[in-house]
Design a protein around this motif. Structure first.
Motif, PDB file in Angstrom:
ATOM      1  N   ASN A 280       0.982  -1.047   0.240  1.00  0.00           N
ATOM      2  CA  ASN A 280      -0.064  -0.079  -0.068  1.00  0.00           C
ATOM      3  C   ASN A 280       0.988   1.319  -0.090  1.00  0.00           C
ATOM      4  N   ILE A 281       0.869   2.012  -1.104  1.00  0.00           N
ATOM      5  CA  ILE A 281       1.771   3.206  -1.259  1.00  0.00           C
ATOM      6  C   ILE A 281       1.217   4.351  -0.862  1.00  0.00           C
ATOM      7  N   ILE A 282       1.672   5.265   0.019  1.00  0.00           N
ATOM      8  CA  ILE A 282       1.213   6.387   0.517  1.00  0.00           C
ATOM      9  C   ILE A 282       2.339   7.582  -0.077  1.00  0.00           C
ATOM     10  N   LEU A 283       1.920   8.311  -0.776  1.00  0.00           N
ATOM     11  CA  LEU A 283       2.737   9.519  -1.542  1.00  0.00           C
ATOM     12  C   LEU A 283       2.462  10.756  -0.688  1.00  0.00           C
ATOM     13  N   VAL A 284       3.625  11.506   0.016  1.00  0.00           N
ATOM     14  CA  VAL A 284       3.422  12.643   0.557  1.00  0.00           C
ATOM     15  C   VAL A 284       3.943  13.704  -0.215  1.00  0.00           C
ATOM     16  N   LEU A 285       3.261  14.813  -0.603  1.00  0.00           N
ATOM     17  CA  LEU A 285       3.594  15.923  -1.553  1.00  0.00           C
ATOM     18  C   LEU A 285       3.204  17.027  -0.665  1.00  0.00           C
ATOM     19  N   PRO A 286       3.720  18.160  -0.835  1.00  0.00           N
ATOM     20  CA  PRO A 286       3.259  19.472  -0.363  1.00  0.00           C
ATOM     21  C   PRO A 286       2.069  19.653  -1.384  1.00  0.00           C
ATOM     22  N   LYS A 287       0.995  20.488  -0.770  1.00  0.00           N
ATOM     23  CA  LYS A 287      -0.198  20.791  -1.322  1.00  0.00           C
ATOM     24  C   LYS A 287       0.241  21.661  -2.595  1.00  0.00           C
ATOM     25  N   SER A 288       1.027  22.445  -2.694  1.00  0.00           N
ATOM     26  CA  SER A 288       1.595  23.159  -3.926  1.00  0.00           C
ATOM     27  C   SER A 288       2.057  22.460  -5.065  1.00  0.00           C
ATOM     28  N   GLN A 289       2.404  21.243  -4.816  1.00  0.00           N
ATOM     29  CA  GLN A 289       2.753  20.536  -5.906  1.00  0.00           C
ATOM     30  C   GLN A 289       2.024  19.572  -6.323  1.00  0.00           C
ATOM     31  N   GLN A 290       0.808  19.431  -5.899  1.00  0.00           N
ATOM     32  CA  GLN A 290       0.219  18.324  -6.185  1.00  0.00           C
ATOM     33  C   GLN A 290      -0.833  18.295  -7.445  1.00  0.00           C
ATOM     34  N   ASP A 291      -1.196  19.548  -7.865  1.00  0.00           N
ATOM     35  CA  ASP A 291      -1.765  19.720  -9.124  1.00  0.00           C
ATOM     36  C   ASP A 291      -0.586  19.333 -10.508  1.00  0.00           C
ATOM     37  N   TYR A 292       0.702  19.760 -10.266  1.00  0.00           N
ATOM     38  CA  TYR A 292       1.820  19.516 -11.223  1.00  0.00           C
ATOM     39  C   TYR A 292       2.021  17.908 -11.137  1.00  0.00           C
TER      40      TYR A 292
ATOM     41  N   LYS B 261      -0.199  15.547 -10.708  1.00  0.00           N
ATOM     42  CA  LYS B 261      -1.212  14.944 -11.127  1.00  0.00           C
ATOM     43  C   LYS B 261      -1.288  15.329 -12.670  1.00  0.00           C
ATOM     44  N   ASN B 262      -0.976  16.189 -13.245  1.00  0.00           N
ATOM     45  CA  ASN B 262      -0.619  16.743 -14.706  1.00  0.00           C
ATOM     46  C   ASN B 262       0.289  15.637 -15.288  1.00  0.00           C
ATOM     47  N   LEU B 263       1.390  15.450 -14.513  1.00  0.00           N
ATOM     48  CA  LEU B 263       2.667  14.513 -14.897  1.00  0.00           C
ATOM     49  C   LEU B 263       1.916  13.227 -15.170  1.00  0.00           C
ATOM     50  N   CYS B 264       1.232  12.878 -14.064  1.00  0.00           N
ATOM     51  CA  CYS B 264       0.491  11.307 -14.187  1.00  0.00           C
ATOM     52  C   CYS B 264      -0.278  11.210 -15.673  1.00  0.00           C
ATOM     53  N   GLN B 265      -0.843  12.192 -15.944  1.00  0.00           N
ATOM     54  CA  GLN B 265      -1.903  12.320 -16.987  1.00  0.00           C
ATOM     55  C   GLN B 265      -0.809  12.119 -18.359  1.00  0.00           C
ATOM     56  N   GLN B 266       0.109  13.113 -18.085  1.00  0.00           N
ATOM     57  CA  GLN B 266       0.878  13.326 -19.336  1.00  0.00           C
ATOM     58  C   GLN B 266       1.702  11.864 -19.650  1.00  0.00           C
ATOM     59  N   TYR B 267       2.108  11.224 -18.342  1.00  0.00           N
ATOM     60  CA  TYR B 267       3.066   9.783 -18.738  1.00  0.00           C
ATOM     61  C   TYR B 267       1.979   8.499 -18.869  1.00  0.00           C
ATOM     62  N   GLN B 268       0.798   8.688 -18.572  1.00  0.00           N
ATOM     63  CA  GLN B 268      -0.004   7.820 -18.480  1.00  0.00           C
ATOM     64  C   GLN B 268       0.370   6.818 -17.123  1.00  0.00           C
ATOM     65  N   PHE B 269       0.451   7.403 -16.065  1.00  0.00           N
ATOM     66  CA  PHE B 269       0.987   6.730 -14.853  1.00  0.00           C
ATOM     67  C   PHE B 269      -0.098   6.475 -14.247  1.00  0.00           C
ATOM     68  N   ASN B 270      -0.305   5.014 -14.014  1.00  0.00           N
ATOM     69  CA  ASN B 270      -1.542   4.538 -13.238  1.00  0.00           C
ATOM     70  C   ASN B 270      -1.483   3.808 -12.120  1.00  0.00           C
ATOM     71  N   VAL B 271      -0.153   3.771 -11.565  1.00  0.00           N
ATOM     72  CA  VAL B 271       0.130   3.131 -10.432  1.00  0.00           C
ATOM     73  C   VAL B 271      -0.722   3.696  -9.189  1.00  0.00           C
ATOM     74  N   GLY B 272      -1.308   2.449  -8.517  1.00  0.00           N
ATOM     75  CA  GLY B 272      -2.247   3.145  -7.390  1.00  0.00           C
ATOM     76  C   GLY B 272      -1.624   3.490  -6.029  1.00  0.00           C
ATOM     77  N   TYR B 273      -1.787   4.656  -5.454  1.00  0.00           N
ATOM     78  CA  TYR B 273      -1.326   5.273  -4.235  1.00  0.00           C
ATOM     79  C   TYR B 273      -2.379   5.859  -3.547  1.00  0.00           C
TER      80      TYR B 273
END
Length: 236
Positions: free
Chosen positions: A48-60, A62-74
């Motif tokens: 079970n993966i928990i990713l900790v990111l600053p709020k100010s970086q989370q939109d960036y 999520k956009n990267l995940c769409q761009q790279y089609q990164f669908n690993v669950g976390y």
């Protein structure tokens, strides 16, 4: 018993000299953080993966995940003021009655080996607090405490009396993932914050539990500078 991984990625990339946080920089065509997540999924498919990111970086991100089609669950947790508080936020997503092992890993260490990950988690089931380390291969000099302020500002012209050589075989370089019994790490992170909490092992140690050291892997570098980024390309 369950396995959790808290991947902490709160860097600002200042030492990289650019505007993009280091965990988002591409290495051989894929952002560093994605490579880190994939390595844990490879080592422990059910983790079970928990990713900790600053709020100010989370939109960036999520956009990267769409761009790279990164669908690993976390699961996503908000970064805190310090690493200690970031890990606290990650731990909050783990049920209070969870039984198992949680590893805490730097998001900019994508080259931890599958074997190192598995060894850390396996040993943590027995000793409850495990840190991967590697030997120091270079000579070490200790700067005298009373002269540290002077030494830090004059390292290029440091007089010999301000420092002395120490036995390198008495030291180890610490890596991640640092793995713990879930209930132990939760209890340790209820302590008040202290400046001496430089990593998760220091938190658990302050709580009174000993730390077990096991072999890490030398390729498990922390990518923080442009040189590290070039080294990462070579490792790929």
């Amino acid at each position: 018993m369950l396995n959790y991984t808290i991947i902490v990625a709160g860097g600002k990339g200042l030492r990289m000299g650019g505007d993009i946080p280091k965990q988002f920089l591409p290495v051989a065509g894929m952002p560093v953080l994605m490579r880190t997540i994939l390595r844990f999924r490879e080592a422990l498919p059910e983790v079970n993966i928990i990713l900790v990111l600053p709020k100010s970086q989370q939109d960036y991100w999520k956009n990267l995940c769409q761009q790279y089609q990164f669908n690993v669950g976390y699961q996503l947790a908000d970064g805190g003021q310090t690493r200690f508080h970031s890990v606290q936020n990650g731990l909050a997503l783990i049920p209070d009655n969870a039984d198992g092992v949680v590893g805490v890993h730097d998001g900019v260490r994508p080259f931890v080996s599958v074997e190192t990950i598995r060894r850390c988690y396996e040993e943590a089931r027995n000793s409850k607090a495990v840190v991967p380390v590697i030997p120091v291969v270079e000579t070490i000099r200790k700067i005298n405490t009373e002269d540290r302020a002077v030494a830090n500002s004059q390292l290029s012209t440091l007089n010999s009396h301000l420092s002395h050589t120490v036995p390198r075989d008495e030291y180890r370089l610490v890596q991640t993932p640092q793995c713990f019994d879930i209930q132990l790490l939760k209890a340790a992170n209820r302590q008040p914050y202290c400046d001496s909490f430089t990593d998760d092992a220091s938190v658990v140690e302050a709580y009174g539990h000993p730390i077990t050291l096991i072999d890490g892997n030398r390729e498990n570098i922390k990518i923080t500078t442009p040189f590290d980024l070039r080294m990462a390309e070579v490792l790929i």
